[in-house]
Write a protein that holds these residues in place. Sequence first.
Motif, PDB file in Angstrom:
ATOM      1  N   TYR A   1       0.708  -1.130   0.079  1.00 18.63           N
ATOM      2  CA  TYR A   1      -0.047   0.130   0.008  1.00 18.63           C
ATOM      3  C   TYR A   1       0.788   1.126   0.071  1.00 18.63           C
ATOM      4  N   ARG A   2       0.326   2.192  -0.906  1.00 20.68           N
ATOM      5  CA  ARG A   2       1.160   3.657  -0.783  1.00 20.68           C
ATOM      6  C   ARG A   2       0.365   4.390   0.285  1.00 20.68           C
ATOM      7  N   ARG A   3       0.817   4.001   1.630  1.00 16.67           N
ATOM      8  CA  ARG A   3       0.140   4.633   2.705  1.00 16.67           C
ATOM      9  C   ARG A   3       0.324   6.306   2.762  1.00 16.67           C
TER      10      ARG A   3
ATOM     11  N   SER B   1      -9.519  10.289  -0.936  1.00 13.88           N
ATOM     12  CA  SER B   1      -8.418   9.340  -1.834  1.00 13.88           C
ATOM     13  C   SER B   1      -8.626  10.008  -3.290  1.00 13.88           C
TER      14      SER B   1
END
Length: 398
Positions: free
Chosen positions: A20-22, A360
């Motif tokens: 995940y690109r957190r 998002s």
Amino acid sequence: MSELSKKVTDLYQKHHFNMYRRFPLTLIKGEGCRVWDDEGKEYIDALAGIAVNSVGHSHPNVVRAISEQANKLIHISNIYHNVPQSSLAKLLTQLSGLDRVYFTNSGLEANEGALKLARKYGDQQGKKGPVISFENCFHGRSIGTIAMGKENYQKGFGPMPEGFMQLPYNDVEALGRIDDDAIAVFVEVIQGEGGIVPGNQEFLEKLGEVCRKKDILLVIDEIQTGIGRTGKMFAFEYYSLKPDILTLAKGLGGGVPIGAVLATEKVASMFQPGDHGTTFGGNPLACAAALATITTIMEEHLTEAAIEQGNYLRNALNMLASEVDEIKEVRGIGLMWGVEFIFPCREIALKMMERGVLVSCTNNTVIRIVPPLTISREELDSVIGALAGAVEEYINSL
Ligand code: PLP
């Protein structure tokens, strides 16, 4: 960055799969449409766990249902009956007009089950044709569901299973390419991960007609659009569509993982004991949470609220778009909105986060706004203000 955030981030980098690109944010508490980070900073959550927390964080009804159920019985498997599961089955079949349901733990599992169900139906009908999906769709990340999805999600995971075909979305003419031998069509009434792309009326209704005429199963994936998100309990209610199979997840459990596959009697009868199953799916805890979530949506008239607040949001977003050349399009319905930019928008989502609003960036260029259905006017004003401010700051920095 706080000590706790630093520790959590370090552990993520060291021990987690790098999947995940957190965002650089550690959340520790939520209430209604607000969440708080580990330093006590408050955010308006206009993402709602990606269209999940439809009644807000820690709604008292959901918290009560979960704790009461946890005190009684959490899990028993599907070898035995459980009371919340049967009540939820009755409620969902009544609401959807479909005859039967079984429960899963996630969206992809619901679609994977629907795929098996459709293939069994096709097999019984002697059909050898494909399962059809649409370009830019998203149905999950299992091998079966990526086989239906975008090519970039398939890269490196081949070979893909056979028996799938894609057609362009919102292209009425392309529906003429659907052969009698096709087994099923999977469709999102509004493409979610694809960047909030609503299906147009003519296209969806023609699709329903083609499926009916050719005895092809219409599988409507309402994992993101279902359970009040668009201002109706199910988005297909906006069209004269009747699914043969309906898949749900996300908003269904108020944050507790649960999905569902609903089908007509004729289709559901394809699964007999041994054909399919799940250990956790529909356990008492998840079903109690889902019952409390749906009941709250109905008692608090949250579908009506989604329409009212959604109209307000639409007008404000359109107003912003008329002032900002870099906004290509504003799309959505109810409380499911996408603002498409002419450039990638992750930076804008980050800048909104700095301004105390969570959203998002989906499909690279679309700011997705899918807040809890309980969001207030004042909170929406803050979302719009943060978007306008973040866009201005970002454009000035270019
Ligand atoms: N189908 C749709 C329309 C979705 O939006 C999603 C998730 O974003 C899925 C399926 C997959 O659901 P899950 O992430 O619960 O597996």
